[in-house]
Design a protein around this motif. Structure first.
Motif, PDB file in Angstrom:
ATOM      1  N   ASP A   1      25.547  10.561   6.574  1.00 57.63           N
ATOM      2  CA  ASP A   1      25.382  11.187   5.128  1.00 57.63           C
ATOM      3  C   ASP A   1      25.148   9.789   4.179  1.00 57.63           C
ATOM      4  OD1 ASP A   1      25.849  14.024   5.690  1.00 57.63           O
ATOM      5  OD2 ASP A   1      27.782  13.697   5.591  1.00 57.63           O
ATOM      6  N   ILE A   2      25.954   8.942   4.710  1.00 58.04           N
ATOM      7  CA  ILE A   2      26.019   7.846   3.736  1.00 58.04           C
ATOM      8  C   ILE A   2      24.556   6.915   3.954  1.00 58.04           C
ATOM      9  CG2 ILE A   2      26.820   5.463   3.064  1.00 58.04           C
ATOM     10  CD1 ILE A   2      28.171   8.044   1.657  1.00 58.04           C
ATOM     11  N   ALA A   3      24.199   7.003   5.260  1.00 52.86           N
ATOM     12  CA  ALA A   3      22.947   6.441   5.593  1.00 52.86           C
ATOM     13  C   ALA A   3      21.663   7.125   5.055  1.00 52.86           C
ATOM     14  CB  ALA A   3      22.729   6.570   7.357  1.00 52.86           C
ATOM     15  N   LYS A   4      21.836   8.396   4.863  1.00 55.15           N
ATOM     16  CA  LYS A   4      20.708   9.132   4.007  1.00 55.15           C
ATOM     17  C   LYS A   4      20.589   8.614   2.503  1.00 55.15           C
ATOM     18  CE  LYS A   4      20.032  12.954   7.125  1.00 55.15           C
ATOM     19  NZ  LYS A   4      20.095  14.269   7.380  1.00 55.15           N
ATOM     20  N   ILE A   5      21.984   8.165   2.052  1.00 54.72           N
ATOM     21  CA  ILE A   5      21.904   7.882   0.627  1.00 54.72           C
ATOM     22  C   ILE A   5      21.325   6.552   0.560  1.00 54.72           C
ATOM     23  CG2 ILE A   5      23.419   7.151  -1.021  1.00 54.72           C
ATOM     24  CD1 ILE A   5      25.457   9.262  -0.242  1.00 54.72           C
ATOM     25  N   GLN A   6      21.301   5.525   1.604  1.00 56.11           N
ATOM     26  CA  GLN A   6      20.909   4.291   1.395  1.00 56.11           C
ATOM     27  C   GLN A   6      19.410   4.419   1.768  1.00 56.11           C
ATOM     28  OE1 GLN A   6      23.502   2.823   4.729  1.00 56.11           O
ATOM     29  NE2 GLN A   6      24.623   1.505   3.340  1.00 56.11           N
ATOM     30  N   THR A   7      18.954   5.341   2.631  1.00 59.98           N
ATOM     31  CA  THR A   7      17.613   5.345   2.489  1.00 59.98           C
ATOM     32  C   THR A   7      16.838   6.225   1.767  1.00 59.98           C
ATOM     33  OG1 THR A   7      17.715   7.302   4.186  1.00 59.98           O
ATOM     34  CG2 THR A   7      17.704   4.899   5.016  1.00 59.98           C
ATOM     35  N   LYS A   8      17.770   6.718   0.670  1.00 62.54           N
ATOM     36  CA  LYS A   8      17.071   7.796  -0.509  1.00 62.54           C
ATOM     37  C   LYS A   8      15.701   6.884  -0.858  1.00 62.54           C
ATOM     38  CE  LYS A   8      18.025  10.319  -4.406  1.00 62.54           C
ATOM     39  NZ  LYS A   8      19.164  10.449  -5.488  1.00 62.54           N
ATOM     40  N   GLY A   9      14.519   7.635  -1.275  1.00 65.09           N
ATOM     41  CA  GLY A   9      13.548   7.107  -1.875  1.00 65.09           C
ATOM     42  C   GLY A   9      12.508   6.543  -0.790  1.00 65.09           C
ATOM     43  N   MET A  10      12.976   6.425   0.442  1.00 65.19           N
ATOM     44  CA  MET A  10      11.979   5.693   1.257  1.00 65.19           C
ATOM     45  C   MET A  10      10.633   6.431   1.503  1.00 65.19           C
ATOM     46  SD  MET A  10      14.278   4.489   4.418  1.00 65.19           S
ATOM     47  CE  MET A  10      12.775   4.345   5.732  1.00 65.19           C
ATOM     48  N   GLU A  11      10.900   7.768   1.229  1.00 62.77           N
ATOM     49  CA  GLU A  11       9.309   8.394   1.231  1.00 62.77           C
ATOM     50  C   GLU A  11       8.347   8.109   0.176  1.00 62.77           C
ATOM     51  OE1 GLU A  11      12.519  11.150  -1.338  1.00 62.77           O
ATOM     52  OE2 GLU A  11      12.223   9.807   0.603  1.00 62.77           O
ATOM     53  N   ASN A  12       8.939   7.466  -0.923  1.00 61.35           N
ATOM     54  CA  ASN A  12       8.023   7.075  -1.875  1.00 61.35           C
ATOM     55  C   ASN A  12       7.521   5.666  -1.593  1.00 61.35           C
ATOM     56  OD1 ASN A  12       8.226   9.343  -3.394  1.00 61.35           O
ATOM     57  ND2 ASN A  12       9.954   8.480  -4.284  1.00 61.35           N
ATOM     58  N   ILE A  13       8.271   5.099  -0.542  1.00 61.58           N
ATOM     59  CA  ILE A  13       7.740   3.503  -0.325  1.00 61.58           C
ATOM     60  C   ILE A  13       7.140   3.286   1.121  1.00 61.58           C
ATOM     61  CG2 ILE A  13       8.930   1.217   0.023  1.00 61.58           C
ATOM     62  CD1 ILE A  13      11.198   2.519  -1.832  1.00 61.58           C
ATOM     63  N   CYS A  14       7.906   3.820   2.234  1.00 63.20           N
ATOM     64  CA  CYS A  14       7.521   3.226   3.455  1.00 63.20           C
ATOM     65  C   CYS A  14       6.282   4.145   4.203  1.00 63.20           C
ATOM     66  CB  CYS A  14       8.741   3.338   4.296  1.00 63.20           C
ATOM     67  SG  CYS A  14      10.250   2.280   4.007  1.00 63.20           S
ATOM     68  N   ASP A  15       5.261   3.457   4.958  1.00 65.33           N
ATOM     69  CA  ASP A  15       4.391   3.837   5.434  1.00 65.33           C
ATOM     70  C   ASP A  15       4.937   4.442   6.685  1.00 65.33           C
ATOM     71  OD1 ASP A  15       2.350   4.476   3.520  1.00 65.33           O
ATOM     72  OD2 ASP A  15       2.405   2.361   3.616  1.00 65.33           O
ATOM     73  N   ILE A  16       5.440   3.347   7.355  1.00 61.12           N
ATOM     74  CA  ILE A  16       5.928   3.305   8.907  1.00 61.12           C
ATOM     75  C   ILE A  16       7.208   2.568   8.819  1.00 61.12           C
ATOM     76  CG2 ILE A  16       3.846   3.576  10.264  1.00 61.12           C
ATOM     77  CD1 ILE A  16       4.204   0.714  11.099  1.00 61.12           C
ATOM     78  N   THR A  17       7.855   2.863   9.826  1.00 63.48           N
ATOM     79  CA  THR A  17       9.347   2.233   9.952  1.00 63.48           C
ATOM     80  C   THR A  17       9.706   1.505  11.263  1.00 63.48           C
ATOM     81  OG1 THR A  17      10.484   4.383  10.558  1.00 63.48           O
ATOM     82  CG2 THR A  17      10.472   3.652   7.991  1.00 63.48           C
ATOM     83  N   LEU A  18      10.478   0.463  11.280  1.00 63.33           N
ATOM     84  CA  LEU A  18      10.918  -0.301  12.412  1.00 63.33           C
ATOM     85  C   LEU A  18      12.343   0.026  12.677  1.00 63.33           C
ATOM     86  CD1 LEU A  18       8.784  -3.434  12.077  1.00 63.33           C
ATOM     87  CD2 LEU A  18       7.990  -1.487  13.131  1.00 63.33           C
ATOM     88  N   MET A  19      12.632   0.536  13.646  1.00 63.56           N
ATOM     89  CA  MET A  19      14.058   0.989  13.944  1.00 63.56           C
ATOM     90  C   MET A  19      14.644  -0.159  15.020  1.00 63.56           C
ATOM     91  SD  MET A  19      17.059   2.393  13.954  1.00 63.56           S
ATOM     92  CE  MET A  19      18.622   2.344  15.018  1.00 63.56           C
ATOM     93  N   MET A  20      15.438  -1.392  14.723  1.00 62.35           N
ATOM     94  CA  MET A  20      15.700  -2.490  15.246  1.00 62.35           C
ATOM     95  C   MET A  20      16.973  -2.120  16.287  1.00 62.35           C
ATOM     96  SD  MET A  20      15.768  -6.495  14.413  1.00 62.35           S
ATOM     97  CE  MET A  20      13.995  -6.666  14.536  1.00 62.35           C
ATOM     98  N   LYS A  21      16.913  -2.376  17.424  1.00 60.65           N
ATOM     99  CA  LYS A  21      17.912  -2.582  18.450  1.00 60.65           C
ATOM    100  C   LYS A  21      18.133  -3.826  19.194  1.00 60.65           C
ATOM    101  CE  LYS A  21      21.233  -0.883  21.267  1.00 60.65           C
ATOM    102  NZ  LYS A  21      22.611  -0.834  20.603  1.00 60.65           N
TER     103      LYS A  21
END
Length: 754
Positions: A271-291
């Motif tokens: 839930d809080i992770a989604k709050i932190q990423t709120k608005g990404m749909e207006n910004i990011c074309d692709i995402t990198l998920m680092m592990k």
């Protein structure tokens, strides 16, 4: 330019075209929203007076507005994406996996701008980093209100804690989780974050000023992006709403590029992770998920899944996350066995064909030569797929919403048709106005058209009348009192100038022009009659909505039409002005219609008369030739008068060049371009007919053009609906307020165009 740079530039250019189409759809949906909002307002007013109107109707319309708002929000969100002039890569994952180190390698920035730590959380806020020659940070700060609503309230909602609505209230609040709440590590972490923000309020309160575009030197940036090193999780970063860092990227020659540094995701739950990423749909074309594998763990964990799920918000209209998320395995520091085990755990747990890119976040040379090209190629290959999916998703959602709204509105239309007191009267009122206006204008047009099927006797009789006046003037001595006086004048000119009697001839030409310009009065009366017929017919339909006029003179009827146009312009509500302006402009164009002899006829015939008089009369300096010259002049003048008149009635005297000249003069005469075009076409078509100039044909063409613009244009229905709504009581009084409001509401409902 590199191949990848060219491909990405082409994608950005294509996006600009897509943005224009999205803007067009947005305009249409905003118009629909305005229509439905207006109808909803009418139903709410009508429901107060008519108990037969179910509140369900307002509810359905309200739901339709919410659906439309959803469609508009989708279009606006994606318009932001397609209007961007750069491409953006978002980089996320749980804390301490090397995101910030990787970003340092990509951007060339250091610890003061992108802080790192192997032991503690460091990145506190999301920031955008733009490939730019400029080295500076630009910050937007929260106001007190936005800080509470965007930062504090979401955590309070999650913990079921009362939300503070001022900083003083937040400072005094006793923060605790209700004993009834199940205690979880996630909730404990959130509560600690909230308490840290409360206890450290003084460290950031002064920055809650709502400033926008504050420039910060890169060397001073760390407190605004990182957690402080004193163990508390509070500081100036909490006041930052948006942050853009501009710096030259050493890792790529793609200049139109941004990266987004996301704070550590997943530790506080989805839930809080989604709050932190709120608005990404207006910004990011692709995402990198680092592990990154650690010394004690190489497995993909639930925290990783939370972070990956939160990042799925980057492209909500694309269901296949593998097209826009790359798993960035930061395994360069690990031995081969642990690196292979980490990558195997990723594949085994995800069960989806995510692209996995291995990298060493600390190795800047490898990032530039190996990792970034692979990521940018992924971007170039998949971005067209993502964009197509977005457009398809937008169209699919919009179509589904449209069909749903149409179905709901059709259902309440059917219900409304059964209401006693009835919508039919109000709805038919619009059709009554439209049909009657169409009928009367069609009647005028048919009358005008019938006159074109036979000689225009009004015109010809006037031509003949003036011809006879001119010939009478010639026979009476051309204005010199008598034939003897005219002979004396000719003799005197020959004696003094030893040439033709130029003054006498010029006087005759002037008289010709003055007499034939009387045709203007004839044309003016016919124009006035045509306009009066139009306005009288409209007044029969619209009653007092059409202003009164003083008399039937042309100036009076033109003022009446202009007042009519002004009245229409002044009555529209938001969203209706354009339609009303279309009809009012049509009225103004016909009010300005003019047809004058000096512009349309005289130039074409004057040349022929001048040649007739100047070139065919003999030249002499013998005063004894005056009597003979007098007879010749009289004969030529009489013939010129006949030719002049016949030229206005018969095409035989007109060459194709004369027709072209007439058309050119017509276009310069001040009437509307559309009307001039129609009349010019008519003249071309009738140049070989029995009549070269026929006012009846021109008037028929004018009224037909007016009828098309006033009755059949795309804006007519909306504009006449406004008239029907605004002047219902005035034009057709209804028995009571209940019926009036009901008719108004249901008429508006039936006129909706979805």
């Amino acid at each position: 330019m590199s191949d990848i740079k060219t491909r990405l530039s082409e994608i950005i250019a294509d996006r600009s075209c897509r943005a224009e189409k999205i803007s067009g759809e947005l305009k249409k949906w905003n118009e629909i929203r305005l229509q439905i909002k207006g109808t909803l307002d009418k139903f709410r007013r009508a429901e107060e007076h008519n108990p037969d109107l179910s509140s369900e109707y307002s509810s359905v319309l309200d739901q339709a507005l919410r659906k439309i708002s959803g469609v508009i929000a989708d279009y606006e969100r994606e318009l932001t994406r397609f209007e961007r002039k750069s491409l953006c890569i978002g980089i996320g994952g749980q804390a301490r996996v090397g995101k910030s180190t990787f970003l340092q390698s990509v951007t060339g920035l250091g610890e003061d701008q992108i802080p790192t730590s192997d032991k503690f959380f460091t990145t506190a806020i999301r920031s955008r980093i733009e490939n730019s020659r400029e080295g500076v940070a630009i910050a937007d700060f929260h106001s007190e209100e936005s800080f509470l609503s965007d930062v504090i309230h979401p955590i309070c909602d999650k913990l079921h804690i009362a939300k503070p609505y001022s900083l003083d209230e937040f400072r005094r609040e006793e923060l605790s989780i209700s004993p009834d709440e199940s205690r979880t590590q996630e909730n404990d972490d959130l509560l600690k974050r909230l308490k840290d923000a409360q206890s450290g309020l003084d460290s950031y309160k002064r920055f809650l000023n709502g400033k926008v575009g504050e420039r910060i030197e890169l060397n001073d940036l760390r407190p605004y992006v990182a957690y402080p090193e004193n163990g508390l999780k509070a500081g100036p970063y909490l006041a930052v709403r948006n942050l853009l860092i501009r710096a030259p990227f050493p890792s790529t020659d793609v200049t139109q590029l941004e990266v987004v540094d996301l704070p550590g995701l997943g530790e506080a739950g989805i839930d809080i992770a989604k709050i932190q990423t709120k608005g990404m749909e207006n910004i990011c074309d692709i995402t990198l998920m680092m592990k990154r594998p650690t010394d004690t763990n190489v497995e993909w964990t639930r925290t990783d899944s939370n972070a990956l799920d939160a990042m799925s918000a980057a492209v909500p209209l694309l269901k296949d996350q593998t097209k826009y998320t790359v798993i960035l395995a930061n395994v360069g520091h690990a031995d081969n066995q642990r690196a292979e085990a980490c990558i195997k755990s990723i594949r085994d747990n995800l069960k989806r064909p995510f692209k996995i890119v291995s990298c060493d976040a600390k190795n800047r040379d490898s990032i530039k030569s190996d990792t970034m090209p692979e990521i940018l190629n992924f971007l170039a290959e998949n971005l067209p797929i993502i964009d197509n999916a977005i457009i398809d998703g937008l169209n699919r959602n919009a179509s589904a919403a449209r069909e749903s709204i149409k179905s709901d509105i059709d259902r309440i239309r059917k219900c409304c048709s059964e209401i006693c007191g009835g919508s039919k009267q109000g709805y038919d009122f619009y059709h009554d106005i439209h049909d009657k206006l169409a009928e009367v204008l069609e009647g005028i047009r048919e009358t005008m058209k019938a006159k074109t099927l036979k000689p225009d006797m009004e015109w010809e009789n006037e031509v003949d009348r003036i011809r006879e006046e001119v010939k009478k003037w010639i026979n009476n001595g051309c204005g010199y009192g008598s034939e003897n006086d005219l002979k004396d004048a000719i003799t005197k000119e020959i004696r003094l100038k030893h040439s033709q009697p130029a003054d006498v001839i010029n006087g005759c030409r002037t008289k010709f022009r003055e007499e034939w310009e009387k045709m203007d009065l004839h044309l003016e009366k016919r124009i006035a009659k045509m306009l009066c017929d139009i306005m009288n017919s409209m007044k029969d339909v619209l009653n007092s909505f059409v202003p009164e006029r003083k008399d039937n003179e042309l100036s009076s009827v033109r003022k009446q039409i202009m007042d009519f146009a002004d009245r229409m312009d002044s009555r529209g509500e938001h969203g209706e002005e354009e339609a009303l302006a279309s009809l009012s402009n049509t009225l103004r164009r016909i009010a300005k219609f003019d047809l004058q002899f000096r512009f349309h006829l005289e130039p074409m015939l004057q040349a022929a008369t001048r040649l007739l008089l100047a070139n065919e009369l003999p030249t002499t300096n013998d005063v004894n030739a005056a009597p003979e010259l007098f007879e010749e002049l009289k004969k030529k003048l009489l013939r010129a008068a006949d030719d002049y008149a016949d030229g206005m009635k018969k095409s035989s005297s007109l060459s194709s060049a004369a027709i072209e000249k007439k058309i050119r003069l017509l276009k310069q005469s001040g009437i509307s371009e559309i009307m001039a075009k129609d009349i010019a076409a008519m003249l071309e078509q009738t140049a070989s007919s029995a009549q070269s100039f026929c006012p009846a044909r021109i008037f028929a063409s004018v009224i037909e053009t007016f009828e098309d613009a006033f009755i059949r244009s795309k804006d007519t229905e909306k504009a006449i609906s406004v008239i029907a709504r605004e002047w219902n009581n005035e034009l057709r009084p209804t028995p009571d307020e209940k019926t009036r409001l009901t008719n108004e509401a249901i008429g508006s409902l039936r006129s909706l165009k979805i």
